[in-house]
Design an enzyme around this catalytic site. Structure first.
Site, PDB file in Angstrom:
ATOM      1  N   THR A   5       0.829  -1.206   0.000  1.00 60.09           N
ATOM      2  CA  THR A   5       0.000   0.000   0.000  1.00 60.09           C
ATOM      3  C   THR A   5       0.862   1.252   0.000  1.00 60.09           C
ATOM      4  O   THR A   5       0.584   2.226  -0.715  1.00 60.09           O
ATOM      5  CB  THR A   5      -0.932   0.004   1.222  1.00 60.09           C
ATOM      6  OG1 THR A   5      -1.743  -1.175   1.212  1.00 60.09           O
ATOM      7  CG2 THR A   5      -1.832   1.229   1.217  1.00 60.09           C
ATOM      8  N   ASP A  10      -2.306  -1.028  -5.456  1.00 59.08           N
ATOM      9  CA  ASP A  10      -3.568  -0.919  -4.737  1.00 59.08           C
ATOM     10  C   ASP A  10      -4.463  -2.133  -4.976  1.00 59.08           C
ATOM     11  O   ASP A  10      -5.263  -2.509  -4.117  1.00 59.08           O
ATOM     12  CB  ASP A  10      -4.290   0.359  -5.166  1.00 59.08           C
ATOM     13  CG  ASP A  10      -5.593   0.560  -4.426  1.00 59.08           C
ATOM     14  OD1 ASP A  10      -5.559   0.691  -3.186  1.00 59.08           O
ATOM     15  OD2 ASP A  10      -6.655   0.585  -5.073  1.00 59.08           O
ATOM     16  N   ASP A  13      -2.658  -5.369  -2.872  1.00 59.12           N
ATOM     17  CA  ASP A  13      -2.403  -5.381  -1.427  1.00 59.12           C
ATOM     18  C   ASP A  13      -3.448  -6.208  -0.690  1.00 59.12           C
ATOM     19  O   ASP A  13      -3.132  -6.951   0.252  1.00 59.12           O
ATOM     20  CB  ASP A  13      -2.320  -3.958  -0.863  1.00 59.12           C
ATOM     21  CG  ASP A  13      -3.568  -3.136  -1.164  1.00 59.12           C
ATOM     22  OD1 ASP A  13      -4.495  -3.656  -1.825  1.00 59.12           O
ATOM     23  OD2 ASP A  13      -3.607  -1.959  -0.740  1.00 59.12           O
ATOM     24  N   GLY A  14      -4.708  -6.114  -1.128  1.00 60.76           N
ATOM     25  CA  GLY A  14      -5.741  -6.938  -0.509  1.00 60.76           C
ATOM     26  C   GLY A  14      -5.545  -8.415  -0.783  1.00 60.76           C
ATOM     27  O   GLY A  14      -5.764  -9.257   0.101  1.00 60.76           O
ATOM     28  N   ARG A  56      -5.024 -11.404   2.015  1.00 64.16           N
ATOM     29  CA  ARG A  56      -5.807 -12.633   2.121  1.00 64.16           C
ATOM     30  C   ARG A  56      -4.926 -13.868   1.982  1.00 64.16           C
ATOM     31  O   ARG A  56      -5.129 -14.869   2.677  1.00 64.16           O
ATOM     32  CB  ARG A  56      -6.904 -12.643   1.058  1.00 64.16           C
ATOM     33  CG  ARG A  56      -8.005 -11.628   1.307  1.00 64.16           C
ATOM     34  CD  ARG A  56      -9.136 -11.773   0.305  1.00 64.16           C
ATOM     35  NE  ARG A  56      -8.716 -11.437  -1.049  1.00 64.16           N
ATOM     36  CZ  ARG A  56      -8.744 -10.208  -1.556  1.00 64.16           C
ATOM     37  NH1 ARG A  56      -9.143  -9.197  -0.811  1.00 64.16           N
ATOM     38  NH2 ARG A  56      -8.360  -9.983  -2.802  1.00 64.16           N
ATOM     39  N   THR A  76      -6.037  -7.232   8.649  1.00 65.52           N
ATOM     40  CA  THR A  76      -6.244  -6.634   9.964  1.00 65.52           C
ATOM     41  C   THR A  76      -7.111  -5.393   9.815  1.00 65.52           C
ATOM     42  O   THR A  76      -7.185  -4.794   8.733  1.00 65.52           O
ATOM     43  CB  THR A  76      -4.908  -6.229  10.612  1.00 65.52           C
ATOM     44  OG1 THR A  76      -4.281  -5.213   9.797  1.00 65.52           O
ATOM     45  CG2 THR A  76      -3.981  -7.430  10.744  1.00 65.52           C
ATOM     46  N   ASP A 102      -6.236   5.362  -0.432  1.00 63.85           N
ATOM     47  CA  ASP A 102      -7.056   5.626  -1.612  1.00 63.85           C
ATOM     48  C   ASP A 102      -7.458   7.099  -1.684  1.00 63.85           C
ATOM     49  O   ASP A 102      -7.444   7.716  -2.752  1.00 63.85           O
ATOM     50  CB  ASP A 102      -8.312   4.749  -1.587  1.00 63.85           C
ATOM     51  CG  ASP A 102      -7.995   3.283  -1.839  1.00 63.85           C
ATOM     52  OD1 ASP A 102      -6.886   2.988  -2.311  1.00 63.85           O
ATOM     53  OD2 ASP A 102      -8.869   2.438  -1.545  1.00 63.85           O
TER      54      ASP A 102
END
Length: 268
Positions: free
Chosen positions: A33, A66, A69-70, A74, A80, A91
């Site tokens: 991020t 961006d 990162d998610g 996962r 968190t 964002d």
């Protein structure tokens, strides 16, 4: 709707394998991020200094950060609450920085400058409306132009700035304003309130125009509010019916012995 919410299976099919690969390198989601924010700042600086093509491609790289990162969070089991918070804040920073760079670049062109500033304000207000709605336990993930669409459009606008810059700025400015209105209306539909009785009464007729009016009123006021008011109106109508009118009067008992009737066996 955002790309992830609209095509979740396709987005997940692309991002999950890459996220697992990045997770094996040891990079944390928060570091990815942060790289995305840095790349966005570099892209904004390039655009502001009249290098929109380079800025566009750097913004693509920042957008990939961006996006993944998610997926890394996962894949590595590092999702968190702070990570979600940090991603959301990044964002907002990225939206403001890149659109500010565009506004600086076109500052000598009043129309484009105004469109860029309008798009910047619209992007920030769009996100604020959703955050404020969620703070009072309401859902607000609607709109024709969410962040994913804005980012993709802006990337194309910078890479193909000779042809697409002004049309995309128009789309961003108008689309963001429409999205803000959609989200405010969506929140308004979720808040409990009484509907005018005249509106409810007009929807009780079983005619073509009233059915169309009923559908429009349900969308405008929100299904929960409209259906609740309609049910309450129907219930009140049932309660107002007089018991004497609602129950049939008892009939006299039928004679079981025909011979006891005074007219039985008599001829006229």
């Amino acid at each position: 709707m955002a790309l992830r919410s609209r095509f979740p299976e396709y987005v997940e099919a692309v991002t999950s394998p890459i996220g697992r690969g990045i997770a094996r390198t040891g990079l944390t989601p928060n570091w990815i991020t942060t790289f995305g924010i840095i790349l966005t700042f570099v892209a904004a600086w390039s655009v502001a200094n009249d290098h929109p093509l380079a800025g566009g491609w750097i913004l693509v790289a920042g957008g990939l950060m961006d996006t993944f990162d998610g997926a890394v969070a996962r894949a590595s089991g590092r999702s968190t609450p702070f990570g979600g918070f940090y991603d959301s804040v990044s964002d907002r920073i990225s939206d403001g920085v890149i659109l500010a760079g565009v506004a600086w670049w076109v500052a000598d062109q009043p129309r484009l400058f105004l469109l860029a500033v309008t798009a910047l304000v619209g992007a920030e207000v769009t996100s604020y409306v959703r955050a404020k709605a969620e703070s009072i336990d309401l859902v607000c993930s609607v709109g024709i132009l969410e962040r994913a669409e804005r980012a993709v459009l802006l990337m194309f606008a910078l890479v193909f700035h000779r042809w697409l810059l002004e049309p995309v700025l128009w789309i961003l400015a108008v689309g963001s304003a429409v999205t803000v209105i959609q989200r405010i209306h969506h929140v308004w539909c979720q808040i409990d309130r009484d509907l005018p009785e005249e509106i409810v009464a007009l929807t009780l007729h079983d005619r073509a125009w009233s059915r169309a009016f009923k559908a429009a009123a349900r969308r405008f006021y929100g299904e929960r509010n409209f259906d609740g008011a309609l049910d309450e109106h129907t219930s009140d109508d049932r309660d107002d019916v007089s018991p004497e009118l609602s129950e049939p009067s008892p009939l006299p008992p039928a004679d079981t012995d025909a011979s006891t009737h005074p007219n039985v066996g008599r001829r006229p």
